[in-house]
Design an enzyme around this catalytic site. Structure first.
Site, mmCIF file in Angstrom:
data_model
loop_
_atom_site.group_PDB
_atom_site.id
_atom_site.type_symbol
_atom_site.label_atom_id
_atom_site.label_comp_id
_atom_site.label_asym_id
_atom_site.label_seq_id
_atom_site.Cartn_x
_atom_site.Cartn_y
_atom_site.Cartn_z
ATOM 1 N N TRP A 68 -2.338 -2.096 12.123
ATOM 2 C CA TRP A 68 -1.059 -1.411 11.923
ATOM 3 C C TRP A 68 -0.983 -0.384 13.078
ATOM 4 C CZ3 TRP A 68 -2.393 -4.532 8.203
ATOM 5 C CH2 TRP A 68 -1.802 -4.610 6.954
ATOM 6 N N TYR A 85 0.580 2.356 14.831
ATOM 7 C CA TYR A 85 1.631 3.332 14.545
ATOM 8 C C TYR A 85 1.548 4.530 15.488
ATOM 9 C CZ TYR A 85 2.764 1.174 9.992
ATOM 10 O OH TYR A 85 3.170 0.344 8.978
ATOM 11 N N ASP A 102 0.837 -1.205 0.000
ATOM 12 C CA ASP A 102 0.000 0.000 0.000
ATOM 13 C C ASP A 102 0.870 1.253 0.000
ATOM 14 O OD1 ASP A 102 1.016 -0.307 2.569
ATOM 15 O OD2 ASP A 102 -0.855 0.197 3.594
ATOM 16 N N HIS A 149 2.978 6.523 0.471
ATOM 17 C CA HIS A 149 4.183 7.329 0.218
ATOM 18 C C HIS A 149 4.227 7.899 -1.193
ATOM 19 C CE1 HIS A 149 5.925 4.029 3.037
ATOM 20 N NE2 HIS A 149 5.273 4.943 3.733
ATOM 21 N N LYS A 169 0.691 -5.094 14.051
ATOM 22 C CA LYS A 169 1.902 -4.847 13.259
ATOM 23 C C LYS A 169 2.585 -3.621 13.834
ATOM 24 C CE LYS A 169 2.901 -3.328 8.471
ATOM 25 N NZ LYS A 169 3.417 -1.973 8.506
HETATM 26 O O1 LIG Z 1 1.619 0.167 5.272
HETATM 27 C C1 LIG Z 1 2.784 0.282 4.964
HETATM 28 C C2 LIG Z 1 3.572 -0.882 4.764
HETATM 29 O O2 LIG Z 1 3.119 -1.860 5.619
HETATM 30 C C3 LIG Z 1 5.023 -0.627 4.939
HETATM 31 O O3 LIG Z 1 5.753 -1.763 4.660
HETATM 32 P P1 LIG Z 1 7.319 -1.608 4.549
HETATM 33 O O4 LIG Z 1 7.698 -0.576 5.581
HETATM 34 O O5 LIG Z 1 7.909 -2.930 4.869
HETATM 35 O O6 LIG Z 1 7.625 -1.175 3.165
#
Ligand SMILES: O=C[C@H](O)COP(=O)(O)O
Length: 295
Positions: free
Chosen positions: A163, A165, A39, A44, A199
């Site tokens: 996720w 964060y 994603d 990004h 995560k």
């Molecule tokens: O949501 C973002 C991704 O999970 C980031 O994965 P990555 O940091 O391993 O590229």
């Protein structure tokens, strides 16, 4: 210890069946996990594909997920609708339900919903993903949005991967988003709010100013990831890859995470920001580590 048999995790029938499919019929089929997140094009922008332009093509990534023996691929609704069908059933789909661009400032981030659990069911997904920004001024709104997703996931028997964060200026003043304090708090938050899997970024226990006690003490990286696994408790812990780094450093983090009790990894850029053969070689090293920690 987060890495436990599914029977020990108090899951509903649908969630357990889907997690069993993900963890015990795909990948190494030994209860560990290797997920491919894709994603970054939303989060990004296309800048992430400059290192390996082929990776800008969702079909290239889905094929890599199948060939690499991943336990799942995490994508947003648009890619799931238009590309996943080529590979449906060949690698589990994790539908990422929320997401945003990096263009607005990070500090007050709320990641809006772009899809629903019901759409995940229609697409044959085996799990859904939700980004929860812990510590931002929008946290209250975020928790409210998340709560609806959690209830829908429960209703549909859909595993929920959070996720978790840490973000925002309050976190920046307390050691930053990857500090032991911030990552540990985020893992605990996701667990308290009902995540089936959480995560997180690998915690950095380096001493920093502004970090609340006892996180200002001396901790090794092994101590820190061990504490984060305990904070996740019955939520399985997945360690995130982050920006592309040296292979040895990544593999060492991977080993320490599994030793601490993590369930596996969700590595994106470190896998696909390189040529296909090199990606598969790196994945083989990750699989060697996972093979040592069957559940
Ligand atoms: O949501 C973002 C991704 O999970 C980031 O994965 P990555 O940091 O391993 O590229």
């Amino acid at each position: 210890m987060s890495r436990q048999p599914l029977r020990a995790l108090g899951l509903s029938t649908g969630k357990k069946a889907r997690l069993h499919r993900i963890l015990h019929t795909f990948g190494l089929a030994n209860g560990t996990a290797l997920f491919l997140p894709y994603d970054q094009g939303l989060e990004h922008g296309p800048r992430d594909f400059f290192a390996n332009p082929a990776a800008g093509d969702p079909r290239y990534i889905a094929k890599l997920a199948v060939e690499g023996g991943f336990n799942g691929i995490a994508v947003q609704i648009g890619l799931a609708e238009k590309f996943y069908w080529d590979f449906a059933g060949e690698v589990p789909l994790i539908l990422k339900l929320n997401g945003k661009t990096e263009i607005p400032p990070d500090g007050s981030a709320l990641s809006p919903l772009n899809a629903s659990v019901e759409e995940a069911v229609r697409l044959g997904a085996d799990a859904v993903g939700y980004t929860l920004y812990v510590g931002t001024p929008a946290q209250t709104e975020d928790f409210a949005q998340y709560q609806v997703v959690r209830r829908d996931a429960e209703r549909w028997g859909m595993p929920l991967i959070v996720w978790a964060y840490p973000r925002g200026s309050a976190i920046a003043d307390k050691g930053g988003k990857n500090s032991f304090y911030a990552v540990d708090y985020a893992a605990r938050t996701a667990s308290e709010l009902g995540a089936d899997m959480v995560k997180v970024n690998f915690p950095n226990p380096a001493k920093r100013t502004g970090v609340p006690a006892p996180y200002d003490g001396d901790y090794s990286t092994q101590d820190a990831i061990g504490a984060v696994v305990r904070s996740a408790n019955r939520s399985m812990l997945l360690v995130s890859g982050g920006e592309k780094a040296g292979d040895e450093a990544m593999l060492e983090k991977a080993r320490q995470s599994m030793e601490a009790g993590a369930t596996g990894f969700i590595f994106g850029r470190n896998v696909w920001q390189r040529e296909r053969v090199e990606s598969l070689r790196f994945v083989a090293h990750l699989r060697e580590i996972l093979a040592k920690y069957p559940v």
